[in-house]
Motif scaffolding. Structure first.
Motif, short mmCIF file in Angstrom:
data_model
loop_
_atom_site.label_atom_id
_atom_site.label_comp_id
_atom_site.label_asym_id
_atom_site.label_seq_id
_atom_site.Cartn_x
_atom_site.Cartn_y
_atom_site.Cartn_z
N PRO A 1 -5.09 6.74 13.22
CA PRO A 1 -3.73 6.22 13.11
C PRO A 1 -3.63 5.20 11.99
CG PRO A 1 -4.48 6.13 15.38
CD PRO A 1 -5.65 6.55 14.55
N GLY A 2 -2.62 5.35 11.18
CA GLY A 2 -2.39 4.40 10.10
C GLY A 2 -3.04 4.78 8.78
N GLN A 3 -4.06 5.64 8.81
CA GLN A 3 -4.74 5.97 7.56
C GLN A 3 -3.84 6.81 6.66
OE1 GLN A 3 -8.49 7.98 7.92
NE2 GLN A 3 -9.14 7.33 5.93
N ARG B 1 -0.25 6.92 1.82
CA ARG B 1 1.09 7.10 1.29
C ARG B 1 1.56 5.83 0.59
NH1 ARG B 1 5.51 5.51 3.44
NH2 ARG B 1 4.64 5.31 5.51
N ILE B 2 1.32 4.68 1.21
CA ILE B 2 1.71 3.41 0.60
C ILE B 2 0.95 3.18 -0.70
CG2 ILE B 2 1.61 0.90 0.90
CD1 ILE B 2 2.14 1.42 3.90
N LEU B 3 -0.34 3.51 -0.69
CA LEU B 3 -1.15 3.36 -1.90
C LEU B 3 -0.61 4.25 -3.02
CD1 LEU B 3 -3.67 1.94 -3.01
CD2 LEU B 3 -4.99 3.91 -2.22
N ALA B 4 -0.26 5.49 -2.69
CA ALA B 4 0.30 6.40 -3.69
C ALA B 4 1.64 5.90 -4.21
CB ALA B 4 0.45 7.80 -3.08
N GLU B 5 2.45 5.32 -3.34
CA GLU B 5 3.73 4.77 -3.79
C GLU B 5 3.53 3.59 -4.73
OE1 GLU B 5 5.80 3.81 -0.19
OE2 GLU B 5 6.23 5.92 0.27
N ALA C 1 -5.02 3.27 -12.61
CA ALA C 1 -5.74 4.43 -12.06
C ALA C 1 -7.08 4.03 -11.44
CB ALA C 1 -5.96 5.47 -13.16
N GLU C 2 -7.78 3.11 -12.10
CA GLU C 2 -9.09 2.68 -11.58
C GLU C 2 -8.95 2.00 -10.21
OE1 GLU C 2 -12.52 -0.55 -12.74
OE2 GLU C 2 -11.39 0.39 -14.36
N GLU C 3 -7.99 1.10 -10.11
CA GLU C 3 -7.76 0.39 -8.84
C GLU C 3 -7.31 1.36 -7.75
OE1 GLU C 3 -7.47 -2.94 -6.26
OE2 GLU C 3 -8.47 -2.65 -8.19
N TYR C 4 -6.43 2.29 -8.12
CA TYR C 4 -5.94 3.29 -7.16
C TYR C 4 -7.10 4.10 -6.59
CZ TYR C 4 -3.81 7.56 -5.41
OH TYR C 4 -3.46 8.64 -4.64
N HIS C 5 -7.96 4.62 -7.46
CA HIS C 5 -9.09 5.44 -7.00
C HIS C 5 -10.10 4.62 -6.21
CE1 HIS C 5 -7.82 9.14 -8.83
NE2 HIS C 5 -7.59 8.51 -9.97
N ARG C 6 -10.30 3.38 -6.60
CA ARG C 6 -11.24 2.52 -5.85
C ARG C 6 -10.72 2.29 -4.43
NH1 ARG C 6 -11.76 -2.59 -4.51
NH2 ARG C 6 -10.00 -3.34 -5.69
N ARG C 7 -9.44 2.00 -4.31
CA ARG C 7 -8.87 1.76 -2.98
C ARG C 7 -8.79 3.05 -2.16
NH1 ARG C 7 -4.35 -2.95 -3.14
NH2 ARG C 7 -5.53 -4.39 -4.45
N LEU C 8 -8.53 4.16 -2.83
CA LEU C 8 -8.49 5.44 -2.14
C LEU C 8 -9.87 5.80 -1.59
CD1 LEU C 8 -6.59 7.78 -1.45
CD2 LEU C 8 -7.30 8.87 -3.57
N THR D 1 -12.08 3.66 -0.68
CA THR D 1 -12.31 2.75 0.42
C THR D 1 -11.68 3.30 1.71
OG1 THR D 1 -12.29 0.88 -1.08
CG2 THR D 1 -11.96 0.38 1.24
N LEU D 2 -10.54 3.96 1.59
CA LEU D 2 -9.87 4.52 2.78
C LEU D 2 -10.62 5.72 3.37
CD1 LEU D 2 -6.12 4.35 1.73
CD2 LEU D 2 -7.30 2.96 3.42
N ARG D 3 -11.42 6.37 2.57
CA ARG D 3 -12.13 7.56 3.05
C ARG D 3 -13.29 7.18 3.84
NH1 ARG D 3 -11.94 11.23 -2.35
NH2 ARG D 3 -9.72 11.19 -2.51
#
Length: 72
Positions: free
Chosen positions: A41-43, A48-52, A61-68, A70-72
């Motif tokens: 739940p929430g992942q 979605r929030i990260l993509a927005e 792009a680097e920060e986005y992929h790093r945080r993505l 982390t979510l995995r």
């Protein structure tokens, strides 16, 4: 009597094989459905929030992929 007499046993055997194949397919389908794990739940909403935020330009792009990752 109808025909040679071997038609009924042959038909019953074909129905038996068909039922066996259907049983194997159902078992595989059930096993595959149990192996699928729903996202915690929430992942999904976090992705979605990260993509927005990435779409709005708040993240590069680097920060986005790093945080993505982390979510995995």
């Amino acid at each position: 009597m109808h025909g040679n007499g071997w038609v009924w046993p042959m038909g019953a055997m074909m129905i038996g094989w068909l039922l066996l194949v259907l049983l194997v397919i159902a078992a595989i389908w059930i096993a595959a459905s149990y192996n699928r794990r729903p996202a915690p739940p929430g992942q999904d909403s976090a992705r979605r929030i990260l993509a927005e935020r990435y779409a709005r330009g708040e993240l590069d792009a680097e920060e986005y992929h790093r945080r993505l990752d982390t979510l995995r």
